[in-house]
Scaffold this motif. Structure first.
Motif, PDB file in Angstrom:
ATOM      1  N   ASP A  28       0.848  -1.192   0.000  1.00 48.53           N
ATOM      2  CA  ASP A  28       0.000   0.000   0.000  1.00 48.53           C
ATOM      3  C   ASP A  28       0.886   1.246   0.000  1.00 48.53           C
ATOM      4  OD1 ASP A  28      -2.254  -1.655   0.037  1.00 48.53           O
ATOM      5  OD2 ASP A  28      -2.248  -1.722   2.232  1.00 48.53           O
ATOM      6  N   ASP A  29       0.821   2.067   1.038  1.00 51.61           N
ATOM      7  CA  ASP A  29       1.642   3.280   1.088  1.00 51.61           C
ATOM      8  C   ASP A  29       2.828   3.134   2.052  1.00 51.61           C
ATOM      9  OD1 ASP A  29       0.112   3.214   3.355  1.00 51.61           O
ATOM     10  OD2 ASP A  29      -0.341   5.356   3.379  1.00 51.61           O
ATOM     11  N   LYS A  30       3.079   1.906   2.512  1.00 51.50           N
ATOM     12  CA  LYS A  30       4.202   1.643   3.417  1.00 51.50           C
ATOM     13  C   LYS A  30       5.391   1.106   2.638  1.00 51.50           C
ATOM     14  CE  LYS A  30       2.838  -1.154   6.674  1.00 51.50           C
ATOM     15  NZ  LYS A  30       2.589  -1.910   7.889  1.00 51.50           N
ATOM     16  N   ILE A  31       6.576   1.624   2.968  1.00 55.92           N
ATOM     17  CA  ILE A  31       7.827   1.135   2.376  1.00 55.92           C
ATOM     18  C   ILE A  31       8.766   0.763   3.520  1.00 55.92           C
ATOM     19  CG2 ILE A  31       9.843   1.704   0.993  1.00 55.92           C
ATOM     20  CD1 ILE A  31       8.112   3.628  -0.588  1.00 55.92           C
ATOM     21  N   VAL A  32       9.285  -0.449   3.452  1.00 55.95           N
ATOM     22  CA  VAL A  32      10.196  -0.953   4.475  1.00 55.95           C
ATOM     23  C   VAL A  32      11.433  -1.493   3.764  1.00 55.95           C
ATOM     24  CG1 VAL A  32      10.487  -2.643   6.321  1.00 55.95           C
ATOM     25  CG2 VAL A  32       8.261  -1.596   5.948  1.00 55.95           C
ATOM     26  N   PHE A  33      12.616  -1.201   4.313  1.00 53.60           N
ATOM     27  CA  PHE A  33      13.859  -1.727   3.763  1.00 53.60           C
ATOM     28  C   PHE A  33      14.343  -2.865   4.637  1.00 53.60           C
ATOM     29  CE2 PHE A  33      13.579   2.573   2.174  1.00 53.60           C
ATOM     30  CZ  PHE A  33      13.913   2.411   0.847  1.00 53.60           C
ATOM     31  N   SER A  34      14.805  -3.939   4.001  1.00 49.10           N
ATOM     32  CA  SER A  34      15.207  -5.125   4.733  1.00 49.10           C
ATOM     33  C   SER A  34      16.439  -5.752   4.093  1.00 49.10           C
ATOM     34  CB  SER A  34      14.054  -6.133   4.721  1.00 49.10           C
ATOM     35  OG  SER A  34      14.466  -7.355   5.286  1.00 49.10           O
ATOM     36  N   GLN A  35      17.199  -6.483   4.893  1.00 49.13           N
ATOM     37  CA  GLN A  35      18.349  -7.215   4.361  1.00 49.13           C
ATOM     38  C   GLN A  35      17.941  -8.597   3.875  1.00 49.13           C
ATOM     39  OE1 GLN A  35      21.119  -7.219   7.573  1.00 49.13           O
ATOM     40  NE2 GLN A  35      21.835  -5.154   7.149  1.00 49.13           N
ATOM     41  N   HIS A  36      16.717  -9.000   4.187  1.00 47.89           N
ATOM     42  CA  HIS A  36      16.220 -10.314   3.798  1.00 47.89           C
ATOM     43  C   HIS A  36      15.043 -10.136   2.845  1.00 47.89           C
ATOM     44  CE1 HIS A  36      18.735 -11.906   6.959  1.00 47.89           C
ATOM     45  NE2 HIS A  36      18.214 -11.020   7.792  1.00 47.89           N
ATOM     46  N   SER A  37      14.659 -11.211   2.166  1.00 43.18           N
ATOM     47  CA  SER A  37      13.525 -11.149   1.253  1.00 43.18           C
ATOM     48  C   SER A  37      12.279 -10.673   1.986  1.00 43.18           C
ATOM     49  CB  SER A  37      13.249 -12.525   0.654  1.00 43.18           C
ATOM     50  OG  SER A  37      14.283 -12.869  -0.227  1.00 43.18           O
ATOM     51  N   CYS A  38      11.403 -10.001   1.245  1.00 41.12           N
ATOM     52  CA  CYS A  38      10.193  -9.433   1.835  1.00 41.12           C
ATOM     53  C   CYS A  38       9.175 -10.532   2.135  1.00 41.12           C
ATOM     54  CB  CYS A  38       9.569  -8.432   0.870  1.00 41.12           C
ATOM     55  SG  CYS A  38      10.664  -7.067   0.463  1.00 41.12           S
ATOM     56  N   PRO A  39       8.278 -10.282   3.093  1.00 42.79           N
ATOM     57  CA  PRO A  39       7.180 -11.225   3.324  1.00 42.79           C
ATOM     58  C   PRO A  39       6.299 -11.327   2.076  1.00 42.79           C
ATOM     59  CG  PRO A  39       7.377  -9.674   5.144  1.00 42.79           C
ATOM     60  CD  PRO A  39       8.298  -9.201   4.074  1.00 42.79           C
ATOM     61  N   LYS A  40       5.505 -12.386   1.995  1.00 44.75           N
ATOM     62  CA  LYS A  40       4.735 -12.666   0.786  1.00 44.75           C
ATOM     63  C   LYS A  40       3.696 -11.589   0.460  1.00 44.75           C
ATOM     64  CE  LYS A  40       5.536 -17.514   0.901  1.00 44.75           C
ATOM     65  NZ  LYS A  40       5.131 -18.844   0.750  1.00 44.75           N
ATOM     66  N   ASP A  41       3.175 -10.896   1.451  1.00 43.94           N
ATOM     67  CA  ASP A  41       2.140  -9.898   1.177  1.00 43.94           C
ATOM     68  C   ASP A  41       2.723  -8.549   0.774  1.00 43.94           C
ATOM     69  OD1 ASP A  41       3.111  -9.849   3.757  1.00 43.94           O
ATOM     70  OD2 ASP A  41       1.305  -8.943   4.605  1.00 43.94           O
ATOM     71  N   PHE A  42       4.026  -8.438   0.629  1.00 45.55           N
ATOM     72  CA  PHE A  42       4.688  -7.211   0.187  1.00 45.55           C
ATOM     73  C   PHE A  42       5.203  -7.389  -1.243  1.00 45.55           C
ATOM     74  CE2 PHE A  42       4.779  -6.491   4.678  1.00 45.55           C
ATOM     75  CZ  PHE A  42       4.882  -5.121   4.850  1.00 45.55           C
ATOM     76  N   ARG A  43       5.212  -6.296  -2.013  1.00 48.98           N
ATOM     77  CA  ARG A  43       5.926  -6.287  -3.289  1.00 48.98           C
ATOM     78  C   ARG A  43       7.388  -6.045  -2.977  1.00 48.98           C
ATOM     79  NH1 ARG A  43       3.484  -1.829  -6.907  1.00 48.98           N
ATOM     80  NH2 ARG A  43       4.982  -0.965  -5.543  1.00 48.98           N
ATOM     81  N   GLN A  44       8.257  -6.549  -3.819  1.00 54.67           N
ATOM     82  CA  GLN A  44       9.678  -6.496  -3.502  1.00 54.67           C
ATOM     83  C   GLN A  44      10.478  -5.868  -4.635  1.00 54.67           C
ATOM     84  OE1 GLN A  44      11.633  -9.950  -1.688  1.00 54.67           O
ATOM     85  NE2 GLN A  44      12.800 -10.114  -3.569  1.00 54.67           N
ATOM     86  N   HIS A  45      11.362  -4.930  -4.273  1.00 53.05           N
ATOM     87  CA  HIS A  45      12.365  -4.384  -5.190  1.00 53.05           C
ATOM     88  C   HIS A  45      13.717  -4.690  -4.568  1.00 53.05           C
ATOM     89  CE1 HIS A  45       9.855  -1.280  -7.560  1.00 53.05           C
ATOM     90  NE2 HIS A  45       9.043  -2.155  -7.012  1.00 53.05           N
ATOM     91  N   GLU A  46      14.619  -5.218  -5.368  1.00 56.56           N
ATOM     92  CA  GLU A  46      15.963  -5.507  -4.872  1.00 56.56           C
ATOM     93  C   GLU A  46      16.877  -4.347  -5.244  1.00 56.56           C
ATOM     94  OE1 GLU A  46      19.408  -8.947  -5.024  1.00 56.56           O
ATOM     95  OE2 GLU A  46      17.570  -9.210  -6.159  1.00 56.56           O
ATOM     96  N   ILE A  47      17.612  -3.830  -4.257  1.00 57.86           N
ATOM     97  CA  ILE A  47      18.530  -2.721  -4.471  1.00 57.86           C
ATOM     98  C   ILE A  47      19.944  -3.241  -4.241  1.00 57.86           C
ATOM     99  CG2 ILE A  47      19.234  -0.435  -3.708  1.00 57.86           C
ATOM    100  CD1 ILE A  47      16.346  -0.043  -2.704  1.00 57.86           C
ATOM    101  N   GLU A  48      20.740  -3.191  -5.308  1.00 56.89           N
ATOM    102  CA  GLU A  48      22.128  -3.648  -5.217  1.00 56.89           C
ATOM    103  C   GLU A  48      23.045  -2.442  -5.280  1.00 56.89           C
ATOM    104  OE1 GLU A  48      23.269  -6.759  -7.896  1.00 56.89           O
ATOM    105  OE2 GLU A  48      21.248  -7.606  -7.851  1.00 56.89           O
ATOM    106  N   TYR A  49      24.084  -2.473  -4.458  1.00 61.42           N
ATOM    107  CA  TYR A  49      25.054  -1.380  -4.419  1.00 61.42           C
ATOM    108  C   TYR A  49      26.444  -1.976  -4.491  1.00 61.42           C
ATOM    109  CZ  TYR A  49      27.819   2.514  -2.742  1.00 61.42           C
ATOM    110  OH  TYR A  49      28.747   3.509  -2.637  1.00 61.42           O
TER     111      TYR A  49
END
Length: 168
Positions: A28-49
């Motif tokens: 929805d309108d929440k964005i969370v950054f994580s070091q692990h894969s996102c939970p299933k109910d979240f959309r996921q974008h992978e950010i590589e640096y």
């Protein structure tokens, strides 16, 4: 010597595992950054640096991340090419940090100069000279420490490169 190199590599791997790839989890309108894969109910974008370049990929597929330090502790093997990449990235980071220290040194020198000016002291004032020497000693120690680590990492990189070329 082996323990020292292994300790440096472990420290290097632990820092690079965090900085290499993170996940941006969106719901929805929440964005969370994580070091692990996102939970299933979240959309996921992978950010590589890596080496100053950031790449964001829309990937809803779940991936299992492997921390290089955990892989070493579990006696899993990291490829020589990946190890060389990690060594290069750590040496680059340390060189960047040395440049940053030089910028901080210039800033601190300006700060000391401003304080001297407003306190109406001469440039030959013993307290002013002592504070400049203390500041220079501090930054010289930091830069020397990083330079010695860069030399150690470069030696280790050359050793790995020689081992790799001997195998071929």
């Amino acid at each position: 010597m082996t323990k020292v190199i292994l300790s440096i590599l472990c420290l290097m791997f632990s820092g690079s595992a965090v900085a290499n790839s993170i996940f941006k989890c969106i719901k929805d309108d929440k964005i969370v950054f994580s070091q692990h894969s996102c939970p299933k109910d979240f959309r996921q974008h992978e950010i590589e640096y890596q080496l100053g370049i950031t790449i964001e990929t829309d990937s809803d597929k779940r991936t299992e991340t492997v921390d290089p330090l955990q892989a070493l502790l579990q006696k899993e093997v990291i490829s020589k090419n990946r190890l060389l990449q990690l060594l290069d990235s750590e040496m680059y980071r340390l060189k960047q940090e040395n440049s940053y220290f030089e910028i901080l040194r210039a800033s601190e020198l300006q700060k000391l100069e401003r304080n001297r000016y407003w306190q109406k002291k001469e440039a030959t004032d013993p307290a002013y000279i002592a504070s400049i020497e203390e500041m220079n000693l501090h930054f010289d120690n930091l830069i020397t420490n990083n330079a010695s680590t860069i030399i150690l990492l470069d030696d280790h990189k050359e050793q790995i490169t020689l081992e790799t070329s001997d195998v071929k």
